[in-house]
Design a protein around this motif. Structure first.
Motif, PDB file in Angstrom:
ATOM      1  N   GLU A 104       0.818  -1.209   0.000  1.00  0.00           N
ATOM      2  CA  GLU A 104       0.000   0.000   0.000  1.00  0.00           C
ATOM      3  C   GLU A 104       0.854   1.262   0.000  1.00  0.00           C
ATOM      4  O   GLU A 104       0.469   2.285  -0.552  1.00  0.00           O
ATOM      5  CB  GLU A 104      -0.946  -0.006   1.205  1.00  0.00           C
ATOM      6  N   LEU A 105       2.037   1.176   0.621  1.00  0.00           N
ATOM      7  CA  LEU A 105       2.926   2.343   0.702  1.00  0.00           C
ATOM      8  C   LEU A 105       3.814   2.496  -0.533  1.00  0.00           C
ATOM      9  O   LEU A 105       4.405   3.554  -0.735  1.00  0.00           O
ATOM     10  CB  LEU A 105       3.806   2.243   1.952  1.00  0.00           C
ATOM     11  N   SER A 106       3.908   1.446  -1.344  1.00  0.00           N
ATOM     12  CA  SER A 106       4.806   1.511  -2.499  1.00  0.00           C
ATOM     13  C   SER A 106       4.136   2.242  -3.654  1.00  0.00           C
ATOM     14  O   SER A 106       2.934   2.453  -3.681  1.00  0.00           O
ATOM     15  CB  SER A 106       5.212   0.104  -2.940  1.00  0.00           C
ATOM     16  N   ASN A 107       4.956   2.614  -4.614  1.00  0.00           N
ATOM     17  CA  ASN A 107       4.462   3.286  -5.813  1.00  0.00           C
ATOM     18  C   ASN A 107       4.278   2.311  -6.977  1.00  0.00           C
ATOM     19  O   ASN A 107       4.077   2.738  -8.102  1.00  0.00           O
ATOM     20  CB  ASN A 107       5.437   4.400  -6.237  1.00  0.00           C
ATOM     21  N   GLU A 108       4.373   1.011  -6.674  1.00  0.00           N
ATOM     22  CA  GLU A 108       4.220  -0.003  -7.709  1.00  0.00           C
ATOM     23  C   GLU A 108       2.773  -0.041  -8.194  1.00  0.00           C
ATOM     24  O   GLU A 108       1.846   0.042  -7.404  1.00  0.00           O
ATOM     25  CB  GLU A 108       4.599  -1.384  -7.173  1.00  0.00           C
ATOM     26  N   PRO A 109       2.574  -0.168  -9.503  1.00  0.00           N
ATOM     27  CA  PRO A 109       1.195  -0.278 -10.003  1.00  0.00           C
ATOM     28  C   PRO A 109       0.593  -1.605  -9.562  1.00  0.00           C
ATOM     29  O   PRO A 109       1.295  -2.591  -9.375  1.00  0.00           O
ATOM     30  CB  PRO A 109       1.361  -0.232 -11.521  1.00  0.00           C
ATOM     31  N   GLU A 110      -0.713  -1.613  -9.363  1.00  0.00           N
ATOM     32  CA  GLU A 110      -1.387  -2.847  -8.979  1.00  0.00           C
ATOM     33  C   GLU A 110      -1.405  -3.814 -10.153  1.00  0.00           C
ATOM     34  O   GLU A 110      -1.499  -3.402 -11.302  1.00  0.00           O
ATOM     35  CB  GLU A 110      -2.811  -2.553  -8.511  1.00  0.00           C
ATOM     36  N   LEU A 111      -1.304  -5.098  -9.838  1.00  0.00           N
ATOM     37  CA  LEU A 111      -1.311  -6.128 -10.869  1.00  0.00           C
ATOM     38  C   LEU A 111      -2.729  -6.641 -11.067  1.00  0.00           C
ATOM     39  O   LEU A 111      -3.513  -6.727 -10.131  1.00  0.00           O
ATOM     40  CB  LEU A 111      -0.413  -7.302 -10.454  1.00  0.00           C
ATOM     41  N   SER A 112      -3.013  -7.026 -12.299  1.00  0.00           N
ATOM     42  CA  SER A 112      -4.291  -7.673 -12.564  1.00  0.00           C
ATOM     43  C   SER A 112      -4.216  -9.115 -12.076  1.00  0.00           C
ATOM     44  O   SER A 112      -3.124  -9.640 -11.820  1.00  0.00           O
ATOM     45  CB  SER A 112      -4.600  -7.642 -14.062  1.00  0.00           C
ATOM     46  N   LEU A 113      -5.346  -9.779 -11.984  1.00  0.00           N
ATOM     47  CA  LEU A 113      -5.369 -11.175 -11.571  1.00  0.00           C
ATOM     48  C   LEU A 113      -4.571 -12.044 -12.545  1.00  0.00           C
ATOM     49  O   LEU A 113      -3.839 -12.944 -12.138  1.00  0.00           O
ATOM     50  CB  LEU A 113      -6.812 -11.678 -11.464  1.00  0.00           C
ATOM     51  N   ASP A 114      -4.673 -11.745 -13.839  1.00  0.00           N
ATOM     52  CA  ASP A 114      -3.903 -12.496 -14.841  1.00  0.00           C
ATOM     53  C   ASP A 114      -2.398 -12.313 -14.631  1.00  0.00           C
ATOM     54  O   ASP A 114      -1.625 -13.269 -14.745  1.00  0.00           O
ATOM     55  CB  ASP A 114      -4.287 -12.062 -16.260  1.00  0.00           C
TER      56      ASP A 114
END
Length: 99
Positions: free
Chosen positions: A68-78
């Protein structure tokens, strides 16, 4: 009151250090153990914190908070499933197992 004997096994170097400290405190190791036992009985707890390895839930929550604190984009389920497949494939290669 009747007395009972208790045997405690410990590393001999640790015992030497413990005996020396007890002597500095002006007591025997036996007296120190009796003080400990009385403190446990009186408080109905161990008089210091005992911590184990974090539980799976604790580790999950740490990872979740870090995500939650990172700037990484969220991944899709795939994308998540593809990463899992890739990790499993890599583990199999290390173990010498064919897919």
């Amino acid at each position: 009151m009747a007395q009972s004997a208790v045997t405690v096994r410990m590393d001999s170097e640790m015992k030497t250090q413990f005996d020396a400290l007890c002597e500095q405190f002006g007591m025997s190791a036996n007296t120190a153990f009796n003080i400990f036992v009385k403190a446990v009985i009186r408080s109905r707890s161990i008089p210091f914190a005992i911590k184990g390895s974090p539980s799976a839930l604790d580790l999950f929550m740490q990872q979740r908070n870090a995500a939650e604190l990172s700037n990484e984009p969220e991944l899709s389920l795939d994308e998540i499933n593809e990463e899992i497949r890739a990790a499993r494939t890599e583990m199999r290669k290390k173990k010498g197992v064919k897919a």
